[in-house]
Design a protein around this motif. Structure first.
Motif, PDB file in Angstrom:
ATOM      1  N   LYS A  43     -20.547 -13.401  22.963  1.00 18.57           N
ATOM      2  CA  LYS A  43     -20.312 -11.959  23.071  1.00 18.57           C
ATOM      3  C   LYS A  43     -19.501 -11.638  24.319  1.00 18.57           C
ATOM      4  N   GLU A  44     -18.932 -10.440  24.332  1.00 19.46           N
ATOM      5  CA  GLU A  44     -18.183 -10.009  25.496  1.00 19.46           C
ATOM      6  C   GLU A  44     -19.126  -9.603  26.622  1.00 19.46           C
ATOM      7  N   ARG A  45     -18.609  -9.670  27.847  1.00 22.97           N
ATOM      8  CA  ARG A  45     -19.377  -9.204  28.983  1.00 22.97           C
ATOM      9  C   ARG A  45     -19.558  -7.696  28.878  1.00 22.97           C
ATOM     10  N   GLU A  46     -20.787  -7.226  29.108  1.00 21.96           N
ATOM     11  CA  GLU A  46     -21.061  -5.803  28.957  1.00 21.96           C
ATOM     12  C   GLU A  46     -21.710  -5.225  30.205  1.00 21.96           C
ATOM     13  N   PHE A  47     -21.457  -3.948  30.408  1.00 20.11           N
ATOM     14  CA  PHE A  47     -22.019  -3.203  31.521  1.00 20.11           C
ATOM     15  C   PHE A  47     -23.519  -3.019  31.337  1.00 20.11           C
ATOM     16  N   VAL A  48     -24.262  -3.114  32.445  1.00 25.61           N
ATOM     17  CA  VAL A  48     -25.707  -2.873  32.411  1.00 25.61           C
ATOM     18  C   VAL A  48     -26.069  -1.675  33.294  1.00 25.61           C
ATOM     19  N   ALA A  49     -25.642  -1.709  34.556  1.00 19.62           N
ATOM     20  CA  ALA A  49     -25.999  -0.640  35.491  1.00 19.62           C
ATOM     21  C   ALA A  49     -25.064  -0.688  36.680  1.00 19.62           C
ATOM     22  N   THR A  50     -24.935   0.444  37.375  1.00 16.44           N
ATOM     23  CA  THR A  50     -24.165   0.483  38.596  1.00 16.44           C
ATOM     24  C   THR A  50     -24.820   1.438  39.575  1.00 16.44           C
ATOM     25  N   ILE A  51     -24.562   1.218  40.866  1.00 21.33           N
ATOM     26  CA  ILE A  51     -25.124   2.054  41.911  1.00 21.33           C
ATOM     27  C   ILE A  51     -24.029   2.364  42.917  1.00 21.33           C
ATOM     28  N   SER A  52     -23.998   3.600  43.391  1.00 18.37           N
ATOM     29  CA  SER A  52     -22.997   4.002  44.367  1.00 18.37           C
ATOM     30  C   SER A  52     -23.290   3.379  45.720  1.00 18.37           C
ATOM     31  N   TRP A  53     -22.306   3.474  46.607  1.00 24.68           N
ATOM     32  CA  TRP A  53     -22.426   2.742  47.870  1.00 24.68           C
ATOM     33  C   TRP A  53     -23.562   3.253  48.734  1.00 24.68           C
ATOM     34  N   ARG A  54     -23.932   4.526  48.583  1.00 22.99           N
ATOM     35  CA  ARG A  54     -25.082   5.048  49.318  1.00 22.99           C
ATOM     36  C   ARG A  54     -26.369   4.991  48.507  1.00 22.99           C
ATOM     37  N   GLY A  55     -26.240   4.625  47.260  1.00 21.89           N
ATOM     38  CA  GLY A  55     -27.429   4.538  46.412  1.00 21.89           C
ATOM     39  C   GLY A  55     -27.840   5.835  45.765  1.00 21.89           C
ATOM     40  N   GLY A  56     -27.047   6.894  45.952  1.00 25.65           N
ATOM     41  CA  GLY A  56     -27.453   8.192  45.420  1.00 25.65           C
ATOM     42  C   GLY A  56     -27.137   8.414  43.965  1.00 25.65           C
ATOM     43  N   ARG A  57     -26.276   7.574  43.405  1.00 24.92           N
ATOM     44  CA  ARG A  57     -25.894   7.716  41.998  1.00 24.92           C
ATOM     45  C   ARG A  57     -26.089   6.385  41.287  1.00 24.92           C
ATOM     46  N   THR A  58     -26.811   6.434  40.201  1.00 17.88           N
ATOM     47  CA  THR A  58     -26.993   5.256  39.357  1.00 17.88           C
ATOM     48  C   THR A  58     -26.619   5.606  37.917  1.00 17.88           C
ATOM     49  N   VAL A  59     -26.096   4.620  37.221  1.00 18.85           N
ATOM     50  CA  VAL A  59     -25.717   4.778  35.814  1.00 18.85           C
ATOM     51  C   VAL A  59     -26.228   3.561  35.064  1.00 18.85           C
ATOM     52  N   TYR A  60     -26.759   3.787  33.866  1.00 16.67           N
ATOM     53  CA  TYR A  60     -27.309   2.699  33.060  1.00 16.67           C
ATOM     54  C   TYR A  60     -26.742   2.756  31.643  1.00 16.67           C
ATOM     55  N   VAL A  61     -26.628   1.590  31.038  1.00 15.76           N
ATOM     56  CA  VAL A  61     -26.333   1.557  29.615  1.00 15.76           C
ATOM     57  C   VAL A  61     -27.588   2.020  28.875  1.00 15.76           C
ATOM     58  N   ASP A  62     -27.412   2.665  27.742  1.00 16.30           N
ATOM     59  CA  ASP A  62     -28.542   3.265  27.038  1.00 16.30           C
ATOM     60  C   ASP A  62     -29.645   2.257  26.712  1.00 16.30           C
ATOM     61  N   SER A  63     -29.265   1.038  26.404  1.00 21.70           N
ATOM     62  CA  SER A  63     -30.240   0.045  25.939  1.00 21.70           C
ATOM     63  C   SER A  63     -31.234  -0.388  27.013  1.00 21.70           C
ATOM     64  N   VAL A  64     -30.959  -0.086  28.288  1.00 12.86           N
ATOM     65  CA  VAL A  64     -31.878  -0.498  29.356  1.00 12.86           C
ATOM     66  C   VAL A  64     -32.515   0.689  30.071  1.00 12.86           C
ATOM     67  N   LYS A  65     -32.136   1.896  29.729  1.00 14.83           N
ATOM     68  CA  LYS A  65     -32.704   3.079  30.382  1.00 14.83           C
ATOM     69  C   LYS A  65     -34.214   3.106  30.206  1.00 14.83           C
ATOM     70  N   GLY A  66     -34.910   3.371  31.318  1.00 15.33           N
ATOM     71  CA  GLY A  66     -36.363   3.403  31.292  1.00 15.33           C
ATOM     72  C   GLY A  66     -37.011   2.055  31.479  1.00 15.33           C
ATOM     73  N   ARG A  67     -36.214   0.983  31.416  1.00 16.70           N
ATOM     74  CA  ARG A  67     -36.760  -0.377  31.595  1.00 16.70           C
ATOM     75  C   ARG A  67     -36.212  -1.057  32.843  1.00 16.70           C
ATOM     76  N   PHE A  68     -34.942  -0.825  33.153  1.00 16.75           N
ATOM     77  CA  PHE A  68     -34.289  -1.462  34.299  1.00 16.75           C
ATOM     78  C   PHE A  68     -34.070  -0.427  35.402  1.00 16.75           C
ATOM     79  N   THR A  69     -34.143  -0.893  36.657  1.00 17.35           N
ATOM     80  CA  THR A  69     -33.860  -0.037  37.803  1.00 17.35           C
ATOM     81  C   THR A  69     -32.965  -0.791  38.777  1.00 17.35           C
ATOM     82  N   ILE A  70     -31.846  -0.171  39.126  1.00 15.65           N
ATOM     83  CA  ILE A  70     -30.949  -0.747  40.112  1.00 15.65           C
ATOM     84  C   ILE A  70     -31.192  -0.069  41.452  1.00 15.65           C
ATOM     85  N   SER A  71     -31.154  -0.857  42.523  1.00 18.20           N
ATOM     86  CA  SER A  71     -31.357  -0.318  43.864  1.00 18.20           C
ATOM     87  C   SER A  71     -30.580  -1.172  44.852  1.00 18.20           C
TER      88      SER A  71
END
Length: 124
Positions: A43-71
């Motif tokens: 499979k192709e490489r896919e996005f999971v999550a990202t965090i801004s440089w200060r940590g104030g903004r996080t984005v998740y792919v729908d399939s991991v929301k509520g299960r994964f946390t980036i910090s």
């Protein structure tokens, strides 16, 4: 220049948890957005999550929301991905990557620096 090293992968049963770490070197790491991506065999490489440089903004792919946390802890030059309620479909090689111009971007091509990956295997 930023060098990234992932760790924390392993074999876990479905429903279990793992915490991945992304250790960075480079004095400017704290100014980069950092993302986690994954690639399963065939499979192709896919996005999971990202965090801004200060940590104030996080984005998740729908399939991991509520299960994964980036910090992140910029004092330790480390970004984490806490993965709970793991499923067999989460099995993949997980990569962290750094984006100098990030605004929550999710495309592989937007990230300049990449680690070598850490394997996560979830058994059913």
């Amino acid at each position: 220049q930023v060098q990234l090293v992932e760790s924390g992968g392993g074999l876990v049963q479905a429903g279990g948890s793992l915490r991945l770490s992304c250790q960075a070197s480079g004095r400017t790491f704290g100014s980069y957005d950092v993302g986690w991506f994954r690639q399963a065999p065939g499979k192709e490489r896919e996005f999971v999550a990202t965090i801004s440089w200060r940590g104030g903004r996080t984005v998740y792919v729908d399939s991991v929301k509520g299960r994964f946390t980036i910090s992140r802890d910029n004092a330790k030059n480390t970004v984490y991905l806490q993965m709970n309620s793991l499923k067999p479909e989460d099995t993949a090689l997980y990569y962290c990557a750094a984006d100098r111009y990030g605004t929550g971007r999710q495309s592989v091509g937007d990230y300049e620096f990449w680690g070598q990956g850490t394997q996560v295997t979830v058994s059913s």
